[in-house]
Every structure is written in C-alpha cells, then in structure tokens.
Write an enzyme that holds these catalytic residues in place. Structure first.
Site, mmCIF file in Angstrom:
data_model
loop_
_atom_site.group_PDB
_atom_site.id
_atom_site.type_symbol
_atom_site.label_atom_id
_atom_site.label_comp_id
_atom_site.label_asym_id
_atom_site.label_seq_id
_atom_site.Cartn_x
_atom_site.Cartn_y
_atom_site.Cartn_z
ATOM 1 N N ALA A 59 0.720 -1.234 0.015
ATOM 2 C CA ALA A 59 0.033 0.029 -0.117
ATOM 3 C C ALA A 59 0.871 1.403 0.105
ATOM 4 C CB ALA A 59 -1.015 -0.149 1.313
ATOM 5 N N GLN A 104 3.600 -13.450 -2.028
ATOM 6 C CA GLN A 104 4.331 -12.412 -1.359
ATOM 7 C C GLN A 104 5.288 -12.659 -0.160
ATOM 8 O OE1 GLN A 104 1.125 -12.292 -2.431
ATOM 9 N NE2 GLN A 104 0.681 -10.193 -3.296
ATOM 10 N N ARG A 106 -5.522 -0.215 -9.150
ATOM 11 C CA ARG A 106 -5.681 -1.047 -8.045
ATOM 12 C C ARG A 106 -6.721 -0.323 -7.054
ATOM 13 N NH1 ARG A 106 -1.218 -4.622 -5.256
ATOM 14 N NH2 ARG A 106 -2.741 -6.171 -5.206
ATOM 15 N N ASP A 116 -4.350 -2.245 4.165
ATOM 16 C CA ASP A 116 -4.280 -1.576 2.941
ATOM 17 C C ASP A 116 -5.477 -0.397 2.924
ATOM 18 O OD1 ASP A 116 -3.463 -4.316 2.117
ATOM 19 O OD2 ASP A 116 -2.694 -3.218 0.678
HETATM 20 O O1 MRU Z 1 -1.257 -7.327 -3.282
HETATM 21 P P1 MRU Z 1 -0.116 -6.641 -2.510
HETATM 22 O O2 MRU Z 1 1.367 -7.320 -2.768
HETATM 23 O O3 MRU Z 1 -0.054 -5.446 -2.946
HETATM 24 O O4 MRU Z 1 -0.593 -6.524 -0.819
HETATM 25 C C1 MRU Z 1 0.228 -6.169 -0.148
HETATM 26 C C2 MRU Z 1 -0.421 -6.238 1.133
HETATM 27 O O5 MRU Z 1 -1.440 -6.698 1.607
HETATM 28 C C3 MRU Z 1 0.379 -5.654 2.332
HETATM 29 O O6 MRU Z 1 0.647 -6.523 3.509
HETATM 30 C C4 MRU Z 1 0.026 -4.356 2.698
HETATM 31 O O7 MRU Z 1 -0.073 -3.648 1.518
HETATM 32 C C5 MRU Z 1 0.350 -3.544 3.518
HETATM 33 S S1 MRU Z 1 1.976 -2.893 2.948
HETATM 34 C C6 MRU Z 1 2.994 -2.312 4.208
#
Ligand code: MRU
Length: 327
Positions: free
Chosen positions: A46, A175, A77, A216
């Site tokens: 995020a 991830q 997104r 997010d």
């Molecule tokens: O789909 P992503 O990889 O962008 O999802 C990211 C996450 O869910 C993270 O945990 C969230 O954005 C927090 S980032 C500090």
C-alpha cells in the site's frame, strides 16, 4: 532494501514480480508503464504504491489538468487507499503551484518517518525471542523503510532482538514466500516459510506469541482490509489467544470509510490461482476461479492498530478519530 529510484529525472522500480530469483530494475517511461507496474504488482504494497503513484503524477501529469492522470492511476488497483490518498495530494499540490517532484519526495520521506515510528511502537509490544507470524509482505519492499508489519522485526534486528518469524507463503501471488522470506533472510532475521494452511498448527504448538500484518485500508470502526487470508489468521489468533496487530501509517486510515462494508475488494484474474507459479496448470482451463486480492478483518479480532501516531485499541470508532483531532 530499495524498491524505487528517482535519479536524473528517471523513475525506476525493482520488478517485484521476478523476486527472489532475479533483481531487475525497470524504467517507467509513461503513465501506461506506471499503470501496468501497479496492476501487475511490479510495485506493490500500500504505501509503496502511493509513493510510486506520486512520482508518476509528477512526471506524467499535466500540472494544469492533473485529475486526468490521477483518475487513470487510481483505477489500477482499488483497495489500498494510499494510492488515491497520494494522487489527491499531488492534484492539490499542482493546484497550489508546488514543485511536483519535491511533493513526491516529501511523500516518500514522510512515509519513511511514519514507518520508523510504527516500527518503534510495534517493537514496544514484543519481547526478545518471541515467535511471530506474518502474512503477505509488509516490509521495505512494500514501503519506504523498515515496513509496517515487518517494521518491528527489522528494527528489532538492528537493536539485537532475536525473533523467530513464520511467514505464510500467501497464495496465490506468494508475497510471503517470494518477498517476506527473502527480505527477512537478507536482514539476518530468523524466518521459516510455511504454507498458509499451516498457521493453525504453529499457533497450537505455542510457537507464535504475536501476529503482525500490514493493511491496505482501515475503516473508522477499525475494520481493516488486508491481503486475502489475513482475516482467517485473525480468527485463528483469537482462538489461540494470541495478540493480532495491524500496522499501518495514518495514510492507510480512510476517514471517508465508516466500516469494512464500504471497502472495495480488488478481484484478480483467476489464472493467478491455477497457472502463475506452476510449471503446468493445476486445474483445467475451463475451471472457474474466484480470486479476491484482499479481505476485511473485523475490528473485533484486532488487538491493536499500530500507527505512526500511536497504538490504538478498542473502541476503534472513538479512538481512531482521536488520531486526527489536531488536524
Ligand atoms: O497485493 P499486494 O502485494 O500489494 O498486497 C500487499 C499487502 O497486503 C500488504 O500487506 C499491505 O499492502 C501492507 S504494505 C505495508
């Protein structure tokens, strides 16, 4: 660990789709490249999306009509509020005649400060030797420094703490496997990779003293949108009486969002489930897939929300408002 570089008027991102096997930087030459980098997760997390969108606006938006590129990038997104938060700030900066690159740099350095504070607050809740479970990636790759969910662990490492981290692999885009275990291992933090469906077992064995996750979008009642699967981890944590902490900067709190019901959940192509990281598809081409990228963790499952302005506990509808009382 850097995820973005702006040097000599050139914007580059570390292509997170290729990690951990390849470290490749890609140049972002226009707004279409920026859109694709966000939507395909070359840049993700995020706060990192917000910072990246700010630089993209500075480079590719017409300062006289910045809304056009803002609307275009916002559609890349939908769930992480940091994206529209940053692009709105850039539109306002353009209207005020500010230097847009300086504004993007300010957003980046403010995020760095916020992540340092979140990491300090988070660390104050942990003990040396704790076992920690995390889901997805909320480290330096997802932010500007330290991270949110991983921030206390990376800061703790610098201060001599020894944590034992279990990283959920985080289906379907992995991830946790590709980014979190890579990032923690590079920093010398003890990390063990598990499949998402193993979280209950490690909790039952007494190996987890706290769960730390990023977020997010946080609604004003404390409901938090996190990576898909996080709400299941929160339910498990409640069952095993393990504190479940959500960590995020105040830019992730959406004051226009009353409850989690108002949060739009991104739905992604189902092929990510059956083909992306496999040599051969794991299901027939015609098999239907449902691939939401996030879910909402109910505020009743959250022990505390750790922000740069302090640790917030229930009742969230009262205490989250207090974070903004001086604005
Ligand atoms: O789909 P992503 O990889 O962008 O999802 C990211 C996450 O869910 C993270 O945990 C969230 O954005 C927090 S980032 C500090």
């Amino acid at each position: 660990m850097e995820n973005l570089r702006y040097e000599n008027s050139v914007l580059k991102v570390l292509d997170q789709r290729l990690l951990p096997n390849t470290e490749k930087w890609i140049e972002i030459k226009n707004k279409e490249d920026a859109f694709e980098a966000i939507s395909t997760l070359a840049v993700r997390g995020a706060p990192a999306i917000g910072i990246f969108a700010a630089y993209s606006m500075a480079l590719f938006a017409d300062p006289k009509n910045p809304e056009k590129v803002k609307e275009y990038l916002d559609a890349s997104r939908p769930t992480a509020v940091n994206l529209s938060w940053a692009t709105t700030r850039m539109v306002n900066a353009a209207k005020d005649g500010k230097n847009l690159i300086e504004e993007a740099k300010a957003i980046e350095s403010e995020d760095r400060e916020m992540c340092c504070k979140i990491s300090e607050y988070g660390l104050s809740l942990l003990k040396d030797g704790d076992g920690i479970l995390t889901h997805c990636n909320a480290g330096e790759l997802a932010t500007s420094r330290y991270g949110t969910g991983l921030g206390p662990l990376l800061l703790g490492k610098e201060k001599g703490y020894n944590f034992h981290v279990f990283s959920d692999e985080t289906r379907p885009l992995l991830q946790g496997a590709r980014l979190t275990s890579y990032e923690l291992q590079k920093a010398g933090v003890d990390v063990t990779l598990i499949c998402d469906n193993m979280a209950s077992l490690v909790m039952k064995k007494g190996l987890i003293q706290a769960v730390l996750v990023g977020c997010d979008r946080v609604a004003m009642n404390g409901d938090a949108a996190n990576k898909i699967g996080t709400s299941g981890v929160a339910i498990l944590a409640k069952y095993y009486n393990i504190p479940f902490y959500v960590l995020g900067p105040t830019s992730t709190i959406d004051r226009n969002c009353a409850t989690g019901e108002d949060i739009v959940i991104e739905e992604r192509n189902g092929n990510e489930i059956k083909s992306l990281y496999f040599e051969k598809p794991t299901a027939l081409a015609e098999t239907k897939c449902f691939n939401p990228a996030f879910d909402v963790t109910d505020h009743s499952l959250i022990t505390a929300i750790i922000t740069d302005r302090g640790i917030v506990r229930a009742p969230y509808d009262v205490n989250l408002k207090k974070l903004f009382s001086e604005e």
